[in-house]
Design an enzyme around this catalytic site. Sequence first.
Site, PDB file in Angstrom:
ATOM      1  N   ASP A  34     -64.979 -47.168 -65.155  1.00  0.00           N
ATOM      2  CA  ASP A  34     -65.069 -48.500 -64.546  1.00  0.00           C
ATOM      3  C   ASP A  34     -65.800 -49.411 -65.523  1.00  0.00           C
ATOM      4  O   ASP A  34     -66.726 -48.977 -66.207  1.00  0.00           O
ATOM      5  CB  ASP A  34     -65.871 -48.388 -63.232  1.00  0.00           C
ATOM      6  CG  ASP A  34     -65.536 -49.499 -62.256  1.00  0.00           C
ATOM      7  OD1 ASP A  34     -65.074 -49.174 -61.147  1.00  0.00           O
ATOM      8  OD2 ASP A  34     -65.741 -50.684 -62.594  1.00  0.00           O
ATOM      9  N   ASN A  35     -65.379 -50.662 -65.608  1.00  0.00           N
ATOM     10  CA  ASN A  35     -66.099 -51.596 -66.488  1.00  0.00           C
ATOM     11  C   ASN A  35     -67.150 -52.402 -65.717  1.00  0.00           C
ATOM     12  O   ASN A  35     -67.765 -53.308 -66.270  1.00  0.00           O
ATOM     13  CB  ASN A  35     -65.122 -52.538 -67.213  1.00  0.00           C
ATOM     14  CG  ASN A  35     -64.424 -53.491 -66.254  1.00  0.00           C
ATOM     15  OD1 ASN A  35     -64.588 -53.392 -65.043  1.00  0.00           O
ATOM     16  ND2 ASN A  35     -63.644 -54.410 -66.791  1.00  0.00           N
ATOM     17  N   GLY A  39     -66.970 -53.274 -59.536  1.00  0.00           N
ATOM     18  CA  GLY A  39     -67.488 -52.010 -58.996  1.00  0.00           C
ATOM     19  C   GLY A  39     -69.008 -51.988 -59.084  1.00  0.00           C
ATOM     20  O   GLY A  39     -69.608 -52.741 -59.848  1.00  0.00           O
ATOM     21  N   ASP A  59     -63.585 -50.028 -70.125  1.00  0.00           N
ATOM     22  CA  ASP A  59     -62.497 -50.861 -69.630  1.00  0.00           C
ATOM     23  C   ASP A  59     -61.188 -50.122 -69.888  1.00  0.00           C
ATOM     24  O   ASP A  59     -60.889 -49.775 -71.033  1.00  0.00           O
ATOM     25  CB  ASP A  59     -62.528 -52.189 -70.401  1.00  0.00           C
ATOM     26  CG  ASP A  59     -61.530 -53.197 -69.846  1.00  0.00           C
ATOM     27  OD1 ASP A  59     -60.560 -52.772 -69.197  1.00  0.00           O
ATOM     28  OD2 ASP A  59     -61.732 -54.393 -70.081  1.00  0.00           O
ATOM     29  N   TYR A 147     -53.041 -61.523 -58.782  1.00  0.00           N
ATOM     30  CA  TYR A 147     -53.134 -60.174 -58.208  1.00  0.00           C
ATOM     31  C   TYR A 147     -51.745 -59.660 -57.826  1.00  0.00           C
ATOM     32  O   TYR A 147     -51.337 -58.568 -58.225  1.00  0.00           O
ATOM     33  CB  TYR A 147     -54.034 -60.221 -56.982  1.00  0.00           C
ATOM     34  CG  TYR A 147     -54.338 -58.875 -56.359  1.00  0.00           C
ATOM     35  CD1 TYR A 147     -55.012 -57.882 -57.082  1.00  0.00           C
ATOM     36  CD2 TYR A 147     -53.994 -58.602 -55.035  1.00  0.00           C
ATOM     37  CE1 TYR A 147     -55.316 -56.660 -56.493  1.00  0.00           C
ATOM     38  CE2 TYR A 147     -54.309 -57.382 -54.442  1.00  0.00           C
ATOM     39  CZ  TYR A 147     -54.963 -56.417 -55.173  1.00  0.00           C
ATOM     40  OH  TYR A 147     -55.262 -55.204 -54.587  1.00  0.00           O
ATOM     41  N   LYS A 151     -49.821 -56.556 -59.683  1.00  0.00           N
ATOM     42  CA  LYS A 151     -49.520 -55.297 -58.985  1.00  0.00           C
ATOM     43  C   LYS A 151     -48.013 -55.028 -58.972  1.00  0.00           C
ATOM     44  O   LYS A 151     -47.581 -53.879 -59.075  1.00  0.00           O
ATOM     45  CB  LYS A 151     -50.079 -55.343 -57.559  1.00  0.00           C
ATOM     46  CG  LYS A 151     -51.593 -55.240 -57.498  1.00  0.00           C
ATOM     47  CD  LYS A 151     -52.088 -53.874 -57.949  1.00  0.00           C
ATOM     48  CE  LYS A 151     -53.581 -53.700 -57.761  1.00  0.00           C
ATOM     49  NZ  LYS A 151     -54.066 -52.389 -58.217  1.00  0.00           N
ATOM     50  N   THR A 177     -58.034 -52.443 -46.014  1.00  0.00           N
ATOM     51  CA  THR A 177     -58.864 -51.264 -45.753  1.00  0.00           C
ATOM     52  C   THR A 177     -60.318 -51.713 -45.691  1.00  0.00           C
ATOM     53  O   THR A 177     -60.712 -52.633 -46.408  1.00  0.00           O
ATOM     54  CB  THR A 177     -58.657 -50.234 -46.885  1.00  0.00           C
ATOM     55  OG1 THR A 177     -57.269 -49.894 -46.914  1.00  0.00           O
ATOM     56  CG2 THR A 177     -59.465 -48.971 -46.673  1.00  0.00           C
TER      57      THR A 177
END
Length: 320
Positions: A34-35, A39, A59, A147, A151, A177
């Site tokens: 994770d960069n 997160g 990254d 986004y 995706k 979620t």
Amino acid sequence: MKTLRALVTGGVGFLGSHLCDALLGEGYRVVAADNLLTGRLANIEHLRNDSRFEFVEKDVCEAGEWGAFDYVFHFASPASPVDYAAHGIETLRVGSYGTFEALETARRCGAKFMMASTSECYGDPLVHPQTESYWGNVNPIGPRSVYDEAKRFSEAVTMAYHRYHRVDTRIVRIFNTYGPRMQINDGRVIPNFMWQALRGQNLTVYGDGSQTRSFCYVSDEVDGILRLARSSDLEHEPVNIGNPTEFTILECARQVMATTGSASEIQFEALPQDDPKQRCPDISKAKRLLGWEPKVELASGLKLSLEYFRRVVAEKERVA
Ligand code: UDP
């Protein structure tokens, strides 16, 4: 027996970190990469002394050797509308360059690969509930396009690696979620409402609140993801994993108020551009292929999340 190794990109994000926990529970050794753009290390604090777990600050867009794995889970990306609006270029990069790198890693070591896709691929859907065969209604140049299109492109690259390089790929289309470890300020509706309700502020409902979403508790989502990961080499096309019980945003606000016992009021605010009017997964495919369906209703999931949100609100108030 050989211990399987998994790489989870985005492994310290909300969903990525829950996935790491579940994979460790299945006996995997797990590398979380994770960069730290969105997160948070707090999400893996409890794994600090687990010798089967490793965190790498890196990254996924950077080319390079990541090591040998049996499974690569590509979960890295800003995922809330507020986060991907703030990091539009990074979102496009991780969905494009990042997906290539993650797929190259899987190809090099003969690993299986799963791509975390999204219900955003359906845009503001004209088919309801959304089946995987629906191609979507996405504005390619609107504020959400960084986004949505990242995706959709990511899905295309994943299918291409399957078709041209025979990588054993899976695509999961994740619907809204929620649960513990969500960032309180990531702008998504449940953390926003929890924050407001627990502080006695008005709940900000965008538009008239008649737009719908279907909320899946994180343990159900991870269970569906793992079942798809384990499934036989038959289904490479996308599979919806989400809760098919649909709520208006106004109903969602009322549920949060009931869970928190808040006496807050509703405050209506402008609806963001291109905000989907409805969203609900058709999960027939997941039921048929994986024998999966969610178990946790919204009221129960909110209760299960309450302690977490209370703690975060208390911490933030102490610091302020
Ligand atoms: N929303 C809202 N108030 C908030 C945050 C979000 O009414 O404080 C609405 C938002 O406009 C959308 C829905 O809740 O219709 C879900 O938003 P979220 O950002 O959680 O995710 P989305 O499903 O839009 O990606």
